[in-house]
Design an enzyme around this catalytic site. Sequence first.
Site, PDB file in Angstrom:
ATOM      1  N   LYS A  25      37.226  42.688  35.769  1.00 51.61           N
ATOM      2  CA  LYS A  25      37.041  43.825  36.343  1.00 51.61           C
ATOM      3  C   LYS A  25      38.839  44.506  36.489  1.00 51.61           C
ATOM      4  CE  LYS A  25      38.011  41.383  41.091  1.00 51.61           C
ATOM      5  NZ  LYS A  25      38.029  40.018  40.413  1.00 51.61           N
ATOM      6  N   ARG A 100      34.943  43.012  49.577  1.00 51.65           N
ATOM      7  CA  ARG A 100      35.304  41.891  49.463  1.00 51.65           C
ATOM      8  C   ARG A 100      34.869  40.845  50.154  1.00 51.65           C
ATOM      9  NH1 ARG A 100      39.851  41.800  45.435  1.00 51.65           N
ATOM     10  NH2 ARG A 100      40.187  39.530  44.874  1.00 51.65           N
ATOM     11  N   ARG A 138      46.579  34.432  31.621  1.00 52.38           N
ATOM     12  CA  ARG A 138      47.857  35.780  32.636  1.00 52.38           C
ATOM     13  C   ARG A 138      48.291  35.558  32.208  1.00 52.38           C
ATOM     14  NH1 ARG A 138      44.364  39.048  36.682  1.00 52.38           N
ATOM     15  NH2 ARG A 138      44.399  36.634  37.877  1.00 52.38           N
ATOM     16  N   ARG A 171      51.667  35.338  37.377  1.00 46.23           N
ATOM     17  CA  ARG A 171      51.415  35.708  38.918  1.00 46.23           C
ATOM     18  C   ARG A 171      51.242  34.176  39.609  1.00 46.23           C
ATOM     19  NH1 ARG A 171      46.014  39.179  39.632  1.00 46.23           N
ATOM     20  NH2 ARG A 171      45.818  37.977  41.002  1.00 46.23           N
ATOM     21  N   ARG A 182      41.246  30.444  45.302  1.00 49.79           N
ATOM     22  CA  ARG A 182      40.537  32.131  45.049  1.00 49.79           C
ATOM     23  C   ARG A 182      38.806  31.639  45.100  1.00 49.79           C
ATOM     24  NH1 ARG A 182      44.205  34.213  40.920  1.00 49.79           N
ATOM     25  NH2 ARG A 182      43.058  35.685  40.591  1.00 49.79           N
TER      26      ARG A 182
HETATM   27  P1  AP5 Z   1      41.322  40.428  34.902  1.00 51.63           P
HETATM   28  O1  AP5 Z   1      40.828  42.045  34.608  1.00 51.63           O
HETATM   29  O2  AP5 Z   1      42.925  41.125  35.299  1.00 51.63           O
HETATM   30  O3  AP5 Z   1      40.212  39.830  35.616  1.00 51.63           O
HETATM   31  P2  AP5 Z   1      40.387  40.596  37.602  1.00 51.63           P
HETATM   32  O4  AP5 Z   1      39.056  39.847  37.799  1.00 51.63           O
HETATM   33  O5  AP5 Z   1      40.219  41.290  37.787  1.00 51.63           O
HETATM   34  O6  AP5 Z   1      41.119  39.076  37.972  1.00 51.63           O
HETATM   35  P3  AP5 Z   1      41.830  38.835  38.911  1.00 51.63           P
HETATM   36  O7  AP5 Z   1      42.756  37.966  39.162  1.00 51.63           O
HETATM   37  O8  AP5 Z   1      42.764  40.569  39.245  1.00 51.63           O
HETATM   38  O9  AP5 Z   1      41.482  39.771  40.310  1.00 51.63           O
HETATM   39  P4  AP5 Z   1      40.813  39.420  41.403  1.00 51.63           P
HETATM   40  O10 AP5 Z   1      39.968  39.837  42.527  1.00 51.63           O
HETATM   41  O11 AP5 Z   1      41.300  37.216  42.155  1.00 51.63           O
HETATM   42  O12 AP5 Z   1      42.611  39.405  42.203  1.00 51.63           O
HETATM   43  P5  AP5 Z   1      43.143  40.791  42.722  1.00 51.63           P
HETATM   44  O13 AP5 Z   1      44.507  41.386  41.771  1.00 51.63           O
HETATM   45  O14 AP5 Z   1      41.766  41.665  42.814  1.00 51.63           O
HETATM   46  O15 AP5 Z   1      41.477  39.352  33.608  1.00 51.63           O
HETATM   47  C1  AP5 Z   1      41.897  38.470  33.727  1.00 51.63           C
HETATM   48  C2  AP5 Z   1      42.110  37.652  32.333  1.00 51.63           C
HETATM   49  O16 AP5 Z   1      41.302  37.477  31.496  1.00 51.63           O
HETATM   50  C3  AP5 Z   1      43.401  38.911  31.515  1.00 51.63           C
HETATM   51  O17 AP5 Z   1      43.799  37.832  31.375  1.00 51.63           O
HETATM   52  C4  AP5 Z   1      42.614  39.716  30.602  1.00 51.63           C
HETATM   53  O18 AP5 Z   1      43.456  39.838  29.565  1.00 51.63           O
HETATM   54  C5  AP5 Z   1      41.963  38.343  30.401  1.00 51.63           C
HETATM   55  N1  AP5 Z   1      40.853  39.595  29.856  1.00 51.63           N
HETATM   56  C6  AP5 Z   1      40.263  40.358  30.544  1.00 51.63           C
HETATM   57  N2  AP5 Z   1      38.625  40.516  30.248  1.00 51.63           N
HETATM   58  C7  AP5 Z   1      38.469  39.729  29.027  1.00 51.63           C
HETATM   59  C8  AP5 Z   1      37.637  39.771  27.692  1.00 51.63           C
HETATM   60  N3  AP5 Z   1      36.153  40.753  28.344  1.00 51.63           N
HETATM   61  N4  AP5 Z   1      37.157  38.669  27.151  1.00 51.63           N
HETATM   62  C9  AP5 Z   1      38.849  37.257  26.918  1.00 51.63           C
HETATM   63  N5  AP5 Z   1      39.623  37.774  27.441  1.00 51.63           N
HETATM   64  C10 AP5 Z   1      39.936  38.668  29.143  1.00 51.63           C
HETATM   65  O19 AP5 Z   1      43.254  40.718  44.696  1.00 51.63           O
HETATM   66  C11 AP5 Z   1      44.608  39.474  44.806  1.00 51.63           C
HETATM   67  C12 AP5 Z   1      44.805  38.403  45.918  1.00 51.63           C
HETATM   68  O20 AP5 Z   1      44.158  40.041  46.677  1.00 51.63           O
HETATM   69  C13 AP5 Z   1      43.327  37.934  45.964  1.00 51.63           C
HETATM   70  O21 AP5 Z   1      43.260  37.070  45.762  1.00 51.63           O
HETATM   71  C14 AP5 Z   1      43.881  38.799  47.796  1.00 51.63           C
HETATM   72  O22 AP5 Z   1      43.826  37.359  48.694  1.00 51.63           O
HETATM   73  C15 AP5 Z   1      43.949  39.761  48.040  1.00 51.63           C
HETATM   74  N6  AP5 Z   1      42.598  40.871  47.865  1.00 51.63           N
HETATM   75  C16 AP5 Z   1      42.783  41.628  47.221  1.00 51.63           C
HETATM   76  N7  AP5 Z   1      41.919  42.491  47.399  1.00 51.63           N
HETATM   77  C17 AP5 Z   1      41.498  42.099  48.892  1.00 51.63           C
HETATM   78  C18 AP5 Z   1      40.304  42.799  49.268  1.00 51.63           C
HETATM   79  N8  AP5 Z   1      39.477  43.175  49.685  1.00 51.63           N
HETATM   80  N9  AP5 Z   1      40.382  41.708  50.938  1.00 51.63           N
HETATM   81  C19 AP5 Z   1      40.449  40.474  51.321  1.00 51.63           C
HETATM   82  N10 AP5 Z   1      41.790  40.587  50.284  1.00 51.63           N
HETATM   83  C20 AP5 Z   1      42.955  40.773  49.118  1.00 51.63           C
END
Ligand code: AP5
Length: 227
Positions: A25, A100, A138, A171, A182
């Site tokens: 994402k 979410r 990552r 991270r 998660r």
């Molecule tokens: P990446 O693009 O980083 O994936 P992502 O889907 O953004 O994953 P995240 O882990 O960042 O999402 P998340 O939803 O868990 O965390 P967030 O930061 O929002 O890609 C992942 C890896 O794969 C990278 O290494 C990339 O290079 C690689 N990659 C990407 N595309 C690829 C492809 N096509 N092929 C191969 N490799 C690829 O949230 C973190 C925390 O914050 C949550 O756990 C929660 O505690 C809190 N939080 C955030 N938002 C909320 C909310 N709305 N409500 C409550 N808590 C929240």
Amino acid sequence: MGGVEDVEPVSIERIIFLGPPGAGKGTQAGRLAAERRIVRVSTGDMLRDAIAEGTPVGRQAAPHIDKGDLVPDDLLIDMVGERIRQSDCANGYILDGFPRTLRQAQGLEAMGGGPPSGFLVFDVEVPREELLKRLSGRRWCPTCQSTYHVDKNPPTRAGLCNLDSTPLIQREDDKKVAVARRLAEYDERTKPLIGYYRDRSRFHTIDGYRPADVVFGDLVTILEAGR
Ligand code: AP5
């Protein structure tokens, strides 16, 4: 001349990225934001910034994030509401990581985001085994929040950010126990949003288990077709 009838209507694009942790994402939302000049609102990045700055929001969020739990809804609803009411979001925005929970989705409408029918929703799907590989490999830049992958998207110089040469780190919530938590939170609380938006928005399931460039090409095609 110059009357209201001469003004081109502005296309207001509001986009939501759904999908499990590690689906890509952030990678796709970041690229779409840069290339289409749409504001990206990443709740994960905003919370990590708040933690780094030691703000009250950051202090409340940190223990939840480190364990892999979702941060309480009210805090997120206030934070995103404040952000999307800023003037740079007037012509649209990309929500990366929000909503979410069902309560957050309902909160989005109440905070001025408008009804779900006004959103283009990309649900990025990737098999679980691949998610685990992506999250464990990552690496992250604590200065500019760029993400890399040790095999699939390595930095030019091992261990250093391409943009600012900061040493990359893993991270805390990408460690094994937090990742399991998660994914469980996603299954239980976020996945139901797929049904919610499928019925109410311009909804697209995206196969995220392909090279990032190919995935991005699909998103642009959908956007340009106005679907
Ligand atoms: P990446 O693009 O980083 O994936 P992502 O889907 O953004 O994953 P995240 O882990 O960042 O999402 P998340 O939803 O868990 O965390 P967030 O930061 O929002 O890609 C992942 C890896 O794969 C990278 O290494 C990339 O290079 C690689 N990659 C990407 N595309 C690829 C492809 N096509 N092929 C191969 N490799 C690829 O949230 C973190 C925390 O914050 C949550 O756990 C929660 O505690 C809190 N939080 C955030 N938002 C909320 C909310 N709305 N409500 C409550 N808590 C929240």
